[in-house]
Design a protein around this motif. Structure first.
Motif, short mmCIF file in Angstrom:
data_model
loop_
_atom_site.label_atom_id
_atom_site.label_comp_id
_atom_site.label_asym_id
_atom_site.label_seq_id
_atom_site.Cartn_x
_atom_site.Cartn_y
_atom_site.Cartn_z
N THR A 108 0.84 -1.20 0.00
CA THR A 108 0.00 0.00 0.00
C THR A 108 0.87 1.25 0.00
OG1 THR A 108 -1.91 1.02 1.06
CG2 THR A 108 -0.16 0.24 2.51
N LYS A 109 0.37 2.30 -0.63
CA LYS A 109 1.14 3.54 -0.75
C LYS A 109 0.70 4.60 0.25
CE LYS A 109 3.36 1.80 -4.23
NZ LYS A 109 4.71 1.24 -3.98
N MET A 110 -0.32 4.28 1.01
CA MET A 110 -0.80 5.26 1.99
C MET A 110 -1.45 4.48 3.13
SD MET A 110 -3.34 8.53 1.41
CE MET A 110 -4.87 7.63 1.32
N PRO A 111 -1.20 4.87 4.37
CA PRO A 111 -1.85 4.13 5.46
C PRO A 111 -3.37 4.31 5.42
CG PRO A 111 -0.74 6.09 6.29
CD PRO A 111 -0.34 5.95 4.86
N ALA A 112 -4.05 3.25 5.78
CA ALA A 112 -5.52 3.33 5.82
C ALA A 112 -5.98 4.14 7.02
CB ALA A 112 -6.10 1.91 5.87
N ARG A 113 -5.10 4.26 8.03
CA ARG A 113 -5.49 4.91 9.28
C ARG A 113 -4.79 6.27 9.42
NH1 ARG A 113 -4.12 -0.41 12.94
NH2 ARG A 113 -5.51 -1.83 11.86
N ASN A 114 -5.52 7.21 9.95
CA ASN A 114 -4.97 8.51 10.32
C ASN A 114 -4.11 9.11 9.21
OD1 ASN A 114 -6.09 8.05 12.93
ND2 ASN A 114 -4.31 6.79 13.43
N ILE A 116 -3.84 0.72 -0.99
CA ILE A 116 -4.16 2.01 -1.60
C ILE A 116 -3.03 2.40 -2.54
CG2 ILE A 116 -4.72 4.43 -1.15
CD1 ILE A 116 -5.44 3.57 1.73
N THR A 117 -3.40 2.69 -3.77
CA THR A 117 -2.43 3.15 -4.75
C THR A 117 -2.83 4.55 -5.20
OG1 THR A 117 -2.17 0.87 -5.50
CG2 THR A 117 -1.25 2.59 -6.91
N ASN A 118 -1.94 5.51 -5.04
CA ASN A 118 -2.32 6.91 -5.24
C ASN A 118 -1.78 7.50 -6.55
OD1 ASN A 118 -3.70 7.06 -2.85
ND2 ASN A 118 -1.92 7.73 -1.67
#
Lengths: 257, 510
Positions: B319-325, B379-381
């Motif tokens: 993942t490229k971005m944390p799902a949390r916070n 998550i891929t941004n």
């Protein structure tokens, strides 16, 4: 000659076996009627656990101070043909070990008391009756629970039914007490272990009685709703009282699974 | 000795061999009754149509026939006899639903019976057509465009909700969705009811398709206290639940167990019951855990099995971005498709897209590809350049199970963005003076005569709405709309409803 007699005997036996089969007769119950306790009267096909309603509890807690007696009902059934006239039946009290037993006249109305003895009858053309047990509100019930063991007694109208269905137990008090509907299943899957403190909390935050009738009539989705409602409510209570989280009368933190 | 055995065994066999003769010695030709002129399926409109059927009967025997016509609701139950005559002429008064029509005939001379079963779809004028959810800035209503022959509208029933019910719905439309297996007591017993869920910023309304009556609203839709209402209010389909969103707070109805259609207690954010506010936009389906976004904590969350506490997504590998916070807020999110995972998983995963904006730096916007597998999220941004049209988009529609494109409106013009290469293209120049109020991608394939695959653009011009439905060609809109619907008010959403439409027909109702 001997072998001939033997063969004829064998043939006769075979023939007798072949023609001796026929449908068995149905046997009707023609003995003296019998009597035993059973589940509440409900539509045919309704299934009950064997020991349902063997132990009932009652409390005066929810009533105002003017209510001095209450009636708890059990269900009793006859075996055999209905009769065309009233049939009296006889109950006796037996001592329950390890608990404080109620005293006739003081804590409940004795079954042979003149004021109630006519209530213990099976009506004409009936095989069922509701058995009233009239309990009295005494000051000591504010501090303890009393127990009453009831057993069917053989008399001129009825012999005894199945041995496992001849008894019932009643426990009553004037304190908040565990409703029958809060059984082991409800403890395991819905509300967690019973405690008076938890029970009182449920009453306080909802404004409902949470007595046996109320809990018995809750649908599955209402149970799910209230379990989550109490979980949330308890979280908020404990956040508001960080130094005094809600505990039961045994000092254990209260939780709703 | 042997001489004695043979007669003894013979005698025994004789005794055992005797049975009662139950043979049929009637050698006459079997009667053959044929029924013609009764179709396999009928479709009627209640309180309007008369069901007329004139069956033709033939038999190879002398006949003295008796007849009976009956209806079953569903697959079981008691047959409701509607006629004892050969020719049926039945003014339809039954409530909307699917029935089994039975024609029963018996030759009284021979006792031979013949029956014929047909499917009977009882509809109302309200069970088929384009439903438009609209408001006037204060109250809401529904317009219904009837489609008796094909997907083209032929008649408009304006303000049909208030016409039937005598008053409008309070508040402005926030969401329109449809449930086909929602339980109500609307027809007496607890049963599945085809229901429009019309959410406004003041209420959530369950409206039965059959009679277009208000079945429940916020007063009766929830167990316990009435939740605080406010945008985003919505009803969302999940895999094991219906989700109710009331001012960003989540409620659910478990569809895995018996329910009466009432939402339960408010779902907690976590074990300390922290505050949260879910976005209206989500990536939910009837086969996967939903992907919600908590704008308060900037965290992707889900709800497993209609539980009482939200679960934060864990970060999947790569993942490229944390799902949390993650310090983002959601501007848009939708489901792209779901995919079945064979053994050993035996479960579905979902793919979706979101448009997110950084809370600290609002000029940072990203297009996120969301790959959800149970409670983990990859998550891929793709950073949205300020120069791109998508950067200032206000309305969005992700093409569901179709070309990999996102439609959006910027400056009241309709654009597409190719999600494979980022290529943006003007698709439709909205006439001057119109404001885009929604974009949807809806596909319906259940009936050939009514099948469609439209990108639908709703606009507002003064106090009028204009809804244009475009066919696509290789993902691009045709130059002129296939159909245009117009009416009074501000249209915020629409659904095509027909007897074959199910609650999973249009996964994205925003």
């Amino acid at each position: 000659m001997k072998s001939g007699i033997f063969s004829i005997t064998i043939c006769c036996l075979f023939a007798a076996v072949a023609i001796s089969c026929k449908q068995d007769q149905y046997y009707l119950f023609n003995h003296k009627a019998r009597l035993q306790f059973g589940p509440p009267l409900n539509p045919p096909g309704t299934s009950y656990p064997t020991f349902m309603d063997t132990l009932k509890s009652a409390t005066f807690y929810y009533y105002d101070n003017s209510k001095m007696v209450d009636t708890v009902y059990f269900d009793i059934y006859t075996i055999g043909k209905p009769a065309s006239k009233d049939r009296k039946y006889t109950l006796q009290v037996y001592e329950l070990p390890g608990v404080e037993n109620a005293i006739a006249g003081q804590h409940y109305v004795a079954f042979d008391d003149a004021s109630v003895k006519d209530l213990y009858v099976i009506k004409p053309d009936s095989v069922h009756a509701r058995v009233p047990v009239i309990i009295k509100r005494t000051p000591e019930l504010k501090n303890k629970s009393l127990s009453l063991g009831i057993r069917v007694k053989e008399d001129e109208n009825f012999e005894l039914g199945e041995s496992s269905k001849l008894w019932r137990k009643l426990q009553f008090t004037d304190r908040l007490s565990r409703p029958d509907a809060w059984d082991e299943f409800a403890s395991q899957y819905y509300w967690g272990p019973y405690s008076v403190a938890k029970h009182q909390y449920m009453i306080n935050v909802t404004g409902f009685r949470w007595d046996n009738q109320y809990m018995d009539e809750l649908s599955d989705e209402q149970v799910r709703y209230y379990r989550s409602f109490f979980q949330t409510s308890l979280i908020e209570y404990n956040k508001a009282h960080p130094d005094a989280p809600l505990k039961d009368e045994y000092g254990e933190p209260i939780n709703f699974l | 000795m042997k001489h004695l055995h043979i007669p003894a065994i013979s005698l025994l066999l004789l005794v055992l061999a005797c049975t009662k003769d139950k043979s049929n010695y009637d050698y006459s030709e079997k009667e053959n009754i044929e029924i013609k002129g009764v179709l396999d399926n009928y479709s009627v409109i209640t309180l309007k149509d008369t069901l007329r059927i004139n069956p033709e009967l033939t038999s190879n025997k002398d006949t003295d026939m008796e007849y009976r016509w009956g209806l079953y609701k569903g697959q079981v139950g008691v047959m409701d006899t509607i006629s004892y005559t050969k020719n049926l002429s039945h003014p339809v008064k039954e409530s909307a639903g699917n029935y089994i029509l039975v024609f029963y005939t018996r030759n009284k001379k021979t006792g031979v019976i013949k029956t014929k079963q047909s499917g009977l779809s009882v509809n109302t004028r309200f069970t088929r057509g384009w439903y438009i959810a609209k408001d006037d800035g204060a109250d809401s209503d529904l317009d219904l465009f009837l489609t008796p022959n094909n997907i083209l509208a032929e008649e408009k029933l304006e303000n049909i909700y208030s016409t039937v019910n005598g008053s409008k719905l309070a508040g402005n439309i926030t969401n329109l969705s449809f449930l086909s297996a929602y339980y109500t007591y609307d027809n007496g017993p607890l049963e599945r009811t085809r229901t429009l869920m019309v959410s406004t910023d003041k209420d959530i309304n369950a409206i039965g398709i059959g009679r277009l009556n208000l079945i429940r609203n916020k007063q009766t839709l929830f167990l316990g206290d009435i939740p605080e209402m406010g945008a985003p209010n919505a009803v969302i389909l999940g895999s094991s639940a219906y989700y109710g969103l009331a001012k960003g707070q989540l409620y659910s109805i478990s569809t895995n167990s018996l329910n009466s259609g009432l939402f339960g207690s408010k779902t907690r954010r976590n074990s300390s019951n922290a505050d949260y506010s879910l976005s209206l936009f989500n990536s939910s389906s009837d086969a996967t855990n939903p992907v919600f976004f908590d704008n308060t904590s900037s965290t992707f969350v889900t709800l497993v099995n209609a539980g009482s506490t939200l679960t934060e997504f864990s970060d999947a590998a790569g993942t490229k971005m944390p799902a949390r916070n993650n310090n983002k807020q959601v501007l848009f999110m939708a489901l792209k498709y779901i995919e079945y995972q064979p053994a050993p998983k035996y479960s579905f995963i979902s793919k979706g897209y979101g448009v997110l904006q950084d809370k600290t730096n609002p000029s940072l916007k990203i297009l996120s590809y969301l790959e959800q597998d149970e409670s983990s999220l990859k998550i891929t941004n793709d950073t949205i350049q300020p120069s791109s049209k998508l950067f200032n988009a206000t309305q969005y529609a992700l093409l569901y199970e179709d070309e990999n494109m996102l439609y959006f409106s910027t400056d009241n013009q309709i654009y597409s963005r190719n999600l494979n290469n980022g290529f943006e293209q003007l698709q439709y120049a909205v006439p001057a003076g119109e404001e885009v109020t929604f974009i949807r991608h809806h596909t319906y394939t259940s009936e050939a005569a009514y099948a469609f695959n439209f990108v639908i653009v709703g606009t507002r011009k003064n106090d009028q709405y204009i809804i244009r439905m475009f066919k696509k060609s290789s993902g691009n809109l045709e130059s002129t709309p296939y159909q245009v619907l117009q009416g009074k008010g501000i249209a915020r959403g629409l659904l095509y409803i027909a007897p074959s439409v199910r609650e999973d027909t249009y996964p994205n109702s925003f």
